[in-house]
Scaffold this active site. Structure first.
Site, PDB file in Angstrom:
ATOM      1  N   LYS A 193     -58.368 -26.926 -70.988  1.00 15.03           N
ATOM      2  CA  LYS A 193     -57.382 -25.859 -70.892  1.00 15.03           C
ATOM      3  C   LYS A 193     -56.107 -26.255 -70.160  1.00 15.03           C
ATOM      4  O   LYS A 193     -56.123 -26.989 -69.181  1.00 15.03           O
ATOM      5  CB  LYS A 193     -57.985 -24.634 -70.181  1.00 15.03           C
TER       6      LYS A 193
ATOM      7  N   GLU B 169     -47.437 -16.035 -67.317  1.00 15.14           N
ATOM      8  CA  GLU B 169     -48.217 -14.797 -67.132  1.00 15.14           C
ATOM      9  C   GLU B 169     -47.777 -14.057 -65.870  1.00 15.14           C
ATOM     10  O   GLU B 169     -47.671 -12.823 -65.854  1.00 15.14           O
ATOM     11  CB  GLU B 169     -49.707 -15.123 -67.050  1.00 15.14           C
TER      12      GLU B 169
ATOM     13  N   HIS C 132     -42.631  -6.417 -85.680  1.00 15.67           N
ATOM     14  CA  HIS C 132     -44.049  -5.998 -85.564  1.00 15.67           C
ATOM     15  C   HIS C 132     -44.976  -7.198 -85.308  1.00 15.67           C
ATOM     16  O   HIS C 132     -46.166  -7.142 -85.609  1.00 15.67           O
ATOM     17  CB  HIS C 132     -44.528  -5.269 -86.822  1.00 15.67           C
TER      18      HIS C 132
ATOM     19  N   SER D 280     -57.937 -25.275 -65.908  1.00 11.49           N
ATOM     20  CA  SER D 280     -59.050 -24.379 -65.628  1.00 11.49           C
ATOM     21  C   SER D 280     -60.078 -25.141 -64.802  1.00 11.49           C
ATOM     22  O   SER D 280     -60.276 -26.338 -65.010  1.00 11.49           O
ATOM     23  CB  SER D 280     -59.682 -23.910 -66.937  1.00 11.49           C
TER      24      SER D 280
END
Ligand code: ARG
Length: 463
Positions: A288, A295, A161, A282
């Protein structure tokens, strides 16, 4: 918009050529040119067989074989002018062959149809992609094995979970993906073995009255045998569906690890550092470092499974045998194959390059009452308590620790005995994460020795 000349290949019964829209919807040359090499390979095998069986003279067959090699080299050099009016790769190649060698070109299609031709070409193409998938998966498994071997005894939290469950080893987590990819490997190998029957010589659908030798062409093209039913041979696209379903399951596996990498590389987790080679920055936020490759791999399942659903939908309810619907098979498979190979390669690079943050993993493993099960097991083993009672006592100890703002190992013996009088000091031995994982020695468990045994087994399997 109507053309006045009918199609040179099949226009005998037509007075006029197709409407431009008809030509546009009918043509597949825009994409099936990717099967040019397979088309020429199939035609060369067919021509050689026609000569061996005396259906063509060897002079004609030689001219055809040579001419086809010239066509192939023109295509490979980018000098070939593909024509939409000639619909597809099969007729583009044959028309060019006619330019090059003249009349014998028209004899190549003896005892054959575009229906068995396209099935053969496409099978050869898909078979190559199955081999590429197998190689890509093996390389990715090797990358996971290297991580597992290095970190067979590093501890990290195991989750259910996405809540801390029990401590596990880094190596054990890596090996879970090896098992998943191992099943992918066997699915592709299994599908490849099943698909390896030659459709060539099934002709339009019924076979042919020419004395062809389908065993000869099957062998020349690396098939195990000719397909045994000519109707099935031209109507079957199971091989493409199996490629897409195996690819979908594999892409689903990749998406799960990709998701873990996205979570693990976040500032909140810091479980792994991805290499600069597989991260991006970024344009506005200088701090970043984004896990873009992870992704994108996480997203690839969308188009790959989409291709599977699309082709299932195309094939569903089609009456035997060939229907033009089936021309819609190729773009789906091409796209899925391209993106599966890319995802496998990118994942392999990321897994090879990533660095586990051992301290963060161990700190996380030791928090969240992760050794509560070890405590309950100790109560069962040492005090002969029924597991359900032990579960209850442990729950009370967790509640006590939570109220004191500490984890289980920080409770005092007096704290422990306030919940159950018979708890003794050696309970603390089982509350450490390293002891916890080392104790999980059941077959397939997370103990470092178990992990090392599985790494060794897989290295043997991959040899
Ligand atoms: N371009 C066609 C395809 O991809 C080739 C087969 C055409 N056969 C036919 N009977 N029209 O399916």
């Amino acid at each position: 918009m109507t053309k006045t000349t009918s199609n040179a290949m099949w226009g005998g019964r037509f007075a006029a050529g197709p409407d431009a829209i008809m030509e546009a919807i009918n043509a597949s040359i825009g994409f099936d040119q990717r099967m040019a090499a397979q088309d020429i390979q199939g035609s060369r095998a067919h021509a050689a067989m026609l000569a061996a069986t005396g259906i063509l003279t060897s002079n004609d067959a030689d001219a055809i074989g040579e001419g086809l090699l010239t066509v192939l080299s023109e295509i490979e050099r980018g000098e070939f002018a593909f024509s939409t009016a000639l619909e597809d790769i099969h007729m583009n190649v044959e028309a060019r062959l006619k330019d090059l060698i003249g009349e014998p070109a028209g004899r190549l299609h003896t005892g054959r149809s575009r229906n068995d031709q396209v099935a053969t070409d496409f099978k050869l193409w898909v078979r190559d992609q199955m081999d590429a998938a197998i190689a890509g998966i093996e390389a990715l498994i090797a990358a996971f094995l290297a991580q597992a071997e290095a970190g067979a005894d590093w501890v990290m939290p195991g989750f259910t979970h996405l809540q801390t469950a029990q401590p596990v080893t880094w190596g054990h987590h890596m090996m879970a993906y090896v098992e998943m990819l191992g099943r992918d490997l066997s699915r592709f190998k299994d599908a490849r073995a099943r698909m390896n029957e030659s459709p060539l010589g099934a002709a339009a659908l019924a076979g042919t009255s020419f004395p062809i030798d389908r065993h000869m062409t099957a062998a020349a093209l690396g098939f195990d045998r000719p397909a045994a039913n000519s109707l099935d041979a031209v109507a079957d696209r199971d091989f493409a569906l199996e490629f897409l379903s195996s690819s979908s399951i594999c892409a689903m596996h990749l998406s799960r690890f990709a998701e873990e990498l996205v979570i693990w590389s976040s500032a909140q987790f810091r479980f792994v550092v991805l290499s600069d080679r597989f991260s991006t920055g970024s344009s506005i936020m200088p701090q970043k470092k984004n896990p873009d490759a992870a992704e994108l791999i996480r997203a690839k399942i969308g188009r790959i499974m989409g291709a599977m659903v699309a082709l299932f939908t195309v094939m569903k309810g089609l009456p035997l045998t060939y229907s033009k619907d089936m021309q819609e098979d190729k773009e789906q498979v091409f796209d899925a194959a391209d993106h599966l190979m890319l995802a496998l390669a990118a994942m392999e690079g990321m897994v090879r390059d990533m660095t586990a943050n051992r301290d963060a993993l161990e700190t996380a493993a030791a928090s969240g009452f992760s050794t509560a099960t070890d405590l309950a097991d100790w109560l069962v083993r040492t005090l002969n308590m029924p597991f359900r009672d032990a579960h209850h006592v442990t729950g009370s100890l967790v509640a006590l620790a939570e109220s004191k703002g500490c984890d289980l190992p920080e409770l005092t013996l007096a704290d422990m005995q306030s919940v159950h009088a018979l708890i003794s000091a050696d309970v603390f031995d089982v509350l450490g994460v390293h002891n916890s994982v080392a104790s999980r020695t059941s077959y397939g468990g997370t103990a470092p020795d178990q992990v090392r045994a599985q790494v060794a087994r897989w290295k043997e399997v991959l040899k």
